[in-house]
Scaffold this motif. Structure first.
Motif, PDB file in Angstrom:
ATOM      1  N   ASN A 165      -3.905   3.120   4.660  1.00 51.11           N
ATOM      2  CA  ASN A 165      -3.956   1.771   5.235  1.00 51.11           C
ATOM      3  C   ASN A 165      -5.312   1.101   5.057  1.00 51.11           C
ATOM      4  O   ASN A 165      -5.403  -0.114   5.005  1.00 51.11           O
ATOM      5  CB  ASN A 165      -3.635   1.813   6.729  1.00 51.11           C
ATOM      6  CG  ASN A 165      -2.224   2.288   6.980  1.00 51.11           C
ATOM      7  OD1 ASN A 165      -1.419   2.358   6.068  1.00 51.11           O
ATOM      8  ND2 ASN A 165      -1.937   2.615   8.210  1.00 51.11           N
TER       9      ASN A 165
ATOM     10  N   VAL B  34      -7.047   0.214  -4.905  1.00 51.11           N
ATOM     11  CA  VAL B  34      -5.765  -0.423  -5.218  1.00 51.11           C
ATOM     12  C   VAL B  34      -5.641  -0.612  -6.728  1.00 51.11           C
ATOM     13  O   VAL B  34      -4.611  -0.294  -7.331  1.00 51.11           O
ATOM     14  CB  VAL B  34      -5.645  -1.784  -4.486  1.00 51.11           C
ATOM     15  CG1 VAL B  34      -4.473  -2.587  -5.015  1.00 51.11           C
ATOM     16  CG2 VAL B  34      -5.517  -1.583  -2.987  1.00 51.11           C
TER      17      VAL B  34
ATOM     18  N   LEU C  60      -1.384  -7.512  -2.928  1.00 49.93           N
ATOM     19  CA  LEU C  60      -2.695  -7.055  -2.472  1.00 49.93           C
ATOM     20  C   LEU C  60      -3.830  -7.862  -3.098  1.00 49.93           C
ATOM     21  O   LEU C  60      -4.858  -8.115  -2.460  1.00 49.93           O
ATOM     22  CB  LEU C  60      -2.855  -5.566  -2.770  1.00 49.93           C
ATOM     23  CG  LEU C  60      -1.922  -4.673  -1.948  1.00 49.93           C
ATOM     24  CD1 LEU C  60      -1.916  -3.261  -2.500  1.00 49.93           C
ATOM     25  CD2 LEU C  60      -2.326  -4.683  -0.491  1.00 49.93           C
TER      26      LEU C  60
ATOM     27  N   LEU D  95       0.830  -1.208   0.000  1.00 51.42           N
ATOM     28  CA  LEU D  95       0.000   0.000   0.000  1.00 51.42           C
ATOM     29  C   LEU D  95       0.863   1.256   0.000  1.00 51.42           C
ATOM     30  O   LEU D  95       0.536   2.252  -0.646  1.00 51.42           O
ATOM     31  CB  LEU D  95      -0.939   0.004   1.213  1.00 51.42           C
ATOM     32  CG  LEU D  95      -2.090  -0.992   1.158  1.00 51.42           C
ATOM     33  CD1 LEU D  95      -2.784  -1.070   2.509  1.00 51.42           C
ATOM     34  CD2 LEU D  95      -3.085  -0.608   0.084  1.00 51.42           C
TER      35      LEU D  95
END
Length: 177
Positions: free
Chosen positions: A123, A130, A166, A116
């Motif tokens: 966060n 994303v 992610l 991130l």
């Protein structure tokens, strides 16, 4: 004439908790002058000595903050002990991803937090944010857009890896949840 009742310490299962007898127990007080807290934290009086001080938790922390493990050792012995300490603790360093400490609410791993950070996201960013950040950053440094640029190729690989970390974390969350 009143009937005497039986105590709770007869038979099995034992009705009272183990160690919960009616006799008074001795409690060692903190060895720090004037402290009335229980002294349940042992601390060595001197290096390599079996004698111990017994402090409460607050005074043990104060005492240990000034403790030098390597005091009185020559340089070679200090290095040998420090190396042994590092090698014993190496297993803990390998297992850091199991830790709960760090930024965030504990729902993301340290690798996810680094990913991130690479994508310049907060966060608590969701997966749509994303994907959007990854597309913008990857398009800017894509090898087709900047052919022959080594820095751009490295940046693209870094963004790609962050996205994969992610994405796999998101897939795991969907599978569990």
């Amino acid at each position: 004439m009143p009937r005497k009742t039986r105590s709770n310490d007869w038979g099995f299962p034992r009705w009272g908790g183990y160690g919960s007898s009616r006799e008074a127990t001795t409690v060692r007080l903190c060895d720090r002058y004037g402290c009335e807290e229980p002294g349940d934290c042992p601390a060595p009086k001197s290096p390599n000595s079996p004698e111990r001080w017994y402090f409460c938790q607050r005074h043990a922390a104060e005492y240990n903050s000034k403790w030098d493990y390597f005091e009185g050792l020559d340089k070679a012995e200090k290095e040998r002990r420090a190396k042994a300490e590092r090698s014993e603790n190496a297993g803990y360093a390998e297992a850091q991803h199991y830790g709960w400490s760090g930024s965030g609410d504990g729902s993301r791993s340290a690798d996810e937090m680094r990913a991130l950070e690479i994508l310049d996201l907060e966060n608590d960013a969701d997966f749509e944010a994303v994907k959007k950040a990854w597309r913008v950053k990857a398009k800017a440094v894509h090898p087709d857009v900047k052919p022959g640029d080594k820095d751009a190729a490295e940046a693209f690989q870094k963004y790609q890896l962050a996205y994969e970390v992610l994405k796999s974390a998101e897939e795991r969350r969907e599978w569990k949840g």
